[in-house]
Scaffold this active site. Structure first.
Site, PDB file in Angstrom:
ATOM      1  N   TYR A 199      -1.510   0.150  10.252  1.00 15.53           N
ATOM      2  CA  TYR A 199      -1.645  -0.471   8.931  1.00 15.53           C
ATOM      3  C   TYR A 199      -0.421  -0.130   8.078  1.00 15.53           C
ATOM      4  O   TYR A 199       0.163  -0.999   7.409  1.00 15.53           O
ATOM      5  CB  TYR A 199      -2.923   0.064   8.272  1.00 15.53           C
ATOM      6  CG  TYR A 199      -3.210  -0.462   6.891  1.00 15.53           C
ATOM      7  CD1 TYR A 199      -3.634  -1.775   6.695  1.00 15.53           C
ATOM      8  CD2 TYR A 199      -3.087   0.359   5.775  1.00 15.53           C
ATOM      9  CE1 TYR A 199      -3.918  -2.245   5.431  1.00 15.53           C
ATOM     10  CE2 TYR A 199      -3.370  -0.106   4.501  1.00 15.53           C
ATOM     11  CZ  TYR A 199      -3.790  -1.410   4.329  1.00 15.53           C
ATOM     12  OH  TYR A 199      -4.077  -1.875   3.072  1.00 15.53           O
ATOM     13  N   SER A 242       0.839  -1.201   0.000  1.00 18.22           N
ATOM     14  CA  SER A 242       0.000   0.000   0.000  1.00 18.22           C
ATOM     15  C   SER A 242       0.867   1.242   0.000  1.00 18.22           C
ATOM     16  O   SER A 242       2.004   1.219   0.503  1.00 18.22           O
ATOM     17  CB  SER A 242      -0.889   0.024   1.238  1.00 18.22           C
ATOM     18  OG  SER A 242      -1.555   1.267   1.352  1.00 18.22           O
TER      19      SER A 242
END
Lengths: 406, 250
Positions: free
Chosen positions: B156, B143
């Site tokens: 995250y 990501s």
């Protein structure tokens, strides 16, 4: 699922309906395009898919297997749910009827939380109300329908010029011999040329050579055109050119299916040609009389007005009864025309046309409407009381509130 | 690319995610043979029916929880049972609630477990298989959040950042065996994972993200931003001096 939405809801697919039947001002829209899975295709050509699958995607999957959609509209950017909710028709209506006539089953999600499988034998009232029901009876989850066999991915097309409405009717008499028929009509032609145009008729055919891959738009209109780009003079010149294109009165050739069925899909955002104010589309169907009487009156009213009609399309619908309570297609002649929006005077013209259609016992297509009155709606769709009883209490649309509620 | 005849064989873990679904469709349309692993058997079989109609030569499914590390060996064995695998795409993941991670060490550790630890465990087995067959592509969805820690989602981000570093090392190792490792860094994609986030113009559809991922894998890119515009955006963000960056509320 709908518990935390306060307002009314309406499922939306591609949003290609021209008017407010796919809008829900002040309420919520449920984007159904995420329901995009194929579920199955059997050897008899019965296909099942979720409601957000696009007709173009289905063709991509089934044409190489020798199948075709039973009915296609003028664009492939339509979801299956939208095809059911508007009970769409196509160039083969005279032989195949509307899309709904090929639907065997679908599943409907009601705001009560029920999931109901509807077919001609189960939940019959909801089946009839949902086909052509403008999404008001609940959320369609998936649809099962019958495909048709085709000999190949091409279409053998014949192009015939006709000088007036009488010639159109003479050619239309030969419709039963052709799978698909439609005519482009010059809505500015008057007098002896009233109703002149070009007839297209075709049938599925093998296509020699390599099958072209499905096409993306070849180009798009990048911005809104100046509002007056399309006016009576420019459209008249374009129509004259279109009418005279090709020296011969008749021509025949075999083409891939996409340009035959979806000519406008080649131009992305073609609507911008009408400028920022846009256009209204008007499609009506009227019972046929010997000399095309009502259509003649409508064409004449449009041609002699100050308005700018763009693309005009004329077709004879077949005798097939449509399965939906609110289905638009019915036997007779159907005319669709884009009219550049110029404010009140454009609306006045369409109101006058509504009057002609009502007097003739015809109907105007809700999927293309943004302005019909409640009285007109009730006259066009006499089954509306039975339909209204099946509407889901949590579902609504701007169109429905305009022609029914409050 | 595979020199042998026959369809491309593609393994997808987290196969029912919105992005993985679109990647799988891109492969199905090109006639690939697919092996789908995911948690929910019903959604897997729905995906299999969809992909078969869209043109997949063959679709196999395996219900599987990436957190159950002891099941990884079985999955890898099954996926390679039919022969070499051309592409393995790891697309599983979960977006944790940052505020809850700050309140509960359990939440924070769980977020690392699914987004980092489980992926590393699975990659350890896959890497050895690919190294042994001396060809193929391992692609992993990391990501943009892993490029720089931000207050709004650094747990995250830490998992994805750690994953990106792991993949750098793995790429270096497997390069010598002819195996490609593709690090995929999507930005915002409009999927169930981001359903709670307010949408803005940076969001793209799963279809656009999926097609871009398919192209990146087939081109054997080392690191691909999905879509491309995140590369200059993240170049800018990663180059801001920390003493300035720490004052922002990102």
């Amino acid at each position: 699922m709908l518990a935390n939405i306060a307002e009314s809801v309406l499922a939306t697919g591609c949003g290609r309906s021209y008017g407010d039947s796919c809008l829900n001002e002040g309420g919520a829209l449920l984007d159904a395009t995420g329901l995009d899975r194929f579920m199955g295709l059997d050897d008899a050509g019965v296909i099942r898919c979720e409601a957000g699958v696009m007709l173009g995607e289905i063709l991509q999957v089934v044409v190489p297997r020798g199948w075709f959609l039973p009915v296609v509209p003028g664009t492939k950017w339509v979801t299956v749910g939208g095809a059911v909710a508007n009970d769409i028709h196509g160039k083969n209506h005279h032989r195949a009827g509307s899309f709904g006539a090929h639907v065997t089953r679908f599943e409907l999600y009601r705001s009560s939380g029920e999931r109901l499988v509807c077919s001609p034998t189960e939940n019959r009232e909801l089946f009839a109300a949902t086909i052509g029901g403008l999404g008001l009876t609940g959320l369609i989850l998936w649809v099962e329908f019958r495909l048709q066999r085709i000999p190949g991915p091409g279409v053998a097309v014949e192009r015939i010029r006709f000088a007036n409405l009488a010639e159109f009717l003479a050619i239309a008499a030969e419709d039963p011999a052709h799978e698909y028929t439609v005519a482009w009509v010059d809505c500015l032609a008057r007098g002896r040329s009233l109703g002149r145009g070009v007839y297209f008729r075709g049938s599925h055919a093998p296509l020699p050579g390599r099958v072209p891959p499905p096409s993306a738009p070849r180009f798009r209109i990048p911005f809104d055109a100046p509002g007056r780009l399309l006016n009576r003079a420019t459209v008249s010149a374009f129509n004259a050119m279109q009418y005279r294109r090709g020296l011969r009165k008749r021509s025949k050739r075999t083409v891939p299916h996409e340009p035959f069925f979806f000519p406008l899909d080649a131009i992305g955002e073609w609507n911008r040609l009408y400028g920022a104010r846009g256009f209204l589309q008007y499609q009506c169907v009227v019972p046929e009389t010997q000399d095309g009487g009502v259509i003649r009156a409508i064409l004449s009213r449009v041609a002699s007005s100050r308005e700018t009609p763009g693309l005009g399309v004329l077709k004879r619908f077949g005798p097939a009864a449509s399965p939906g309570l609110l289905s638009f297609p019915r036997p007779g002649l159907t005319l669709a025309v884009d009219v550049a929006f110029r404010g009140r005077r454009t609306l006045d013209l369409l109101d006058q046309l509504d009057g002609l259609v009502r007097d003739a016992g015809g109907a105007v297509y809700p999927a293309k409407d943004a302005r019909m009155s409640r009285e007109s709606f009730r006259s066009f769709f006499p089954a509306w009381p039975a339909f209204a009883r099946q509407v889901d209490p949590r579902f609504s649309s701007s169109f429905w509130r305009r022609v029914h509620v409050g | 690319m595979s020199a042998e005849a026959g369809p491309r064989r593609v393994l997808i873990v987290g196969a029912t995610s919105a992005i993985a679904t679109e990647v799988a469709r891109a492969y199905a349309e090109r006639g690939a043979s697919l092996f789908l692993a995911g948690r929910n058997p019903e959604r897997l079989s729905n995906a299999a029916a969809d992909l078969a109609l869209r043109g997949a030569a063959r679709v196999e499914t395996a219900a599987f929880d990436v957190l159950a590390h002891e099941s990884h060996g079985d999955l890898v064995t099954r996926a390679f049972a039919g022969g070499p695998v051309d592409v393995a795409l790891l697309a599983h993941g979960a977006l944790p609630d940052q505020a809850r991670c700050q309140q509960s060490s359990g939440e924070a550790v769980d977020a690392l477990a699914v987004n980092f630890t489980a992926t590393v465990a699975l990659l350890t087995l896959l890497a050895n298989r690919f190294e042994a067959q001396r060809r193929g592509t391992i692609a992993v969805i990391s990501s943009v959040a892993g490029d720089r820690g931000r207050q709004s989602n650094y747990v995250y981000g830490a998992a994805k950042g750690g994953l990106s570093v792991f993949l750098q090392g793995l790429r270096n190792r497997l390069h010598h065996s002819g195996v490609s490792v593709v690090t995929l860094k999507p930005g915002f994609v409009n999927t169930p994972m981001t359903s709670a986030m307010p949408k803005n113009r940076l969001f793209v559809t799963p279809r656009r993200a999926g097609r871009a991922i398919h192209r990146a894998i087939e081109a054997r890119r080392d690191v691909a931003y999905i879509p491309w515009f995140w590369r200059p955006v993240m170049a800018l963000i990663t180059h801001l001096p920390e003493r300035f960056f720490k004052r922002l509320r990102l």
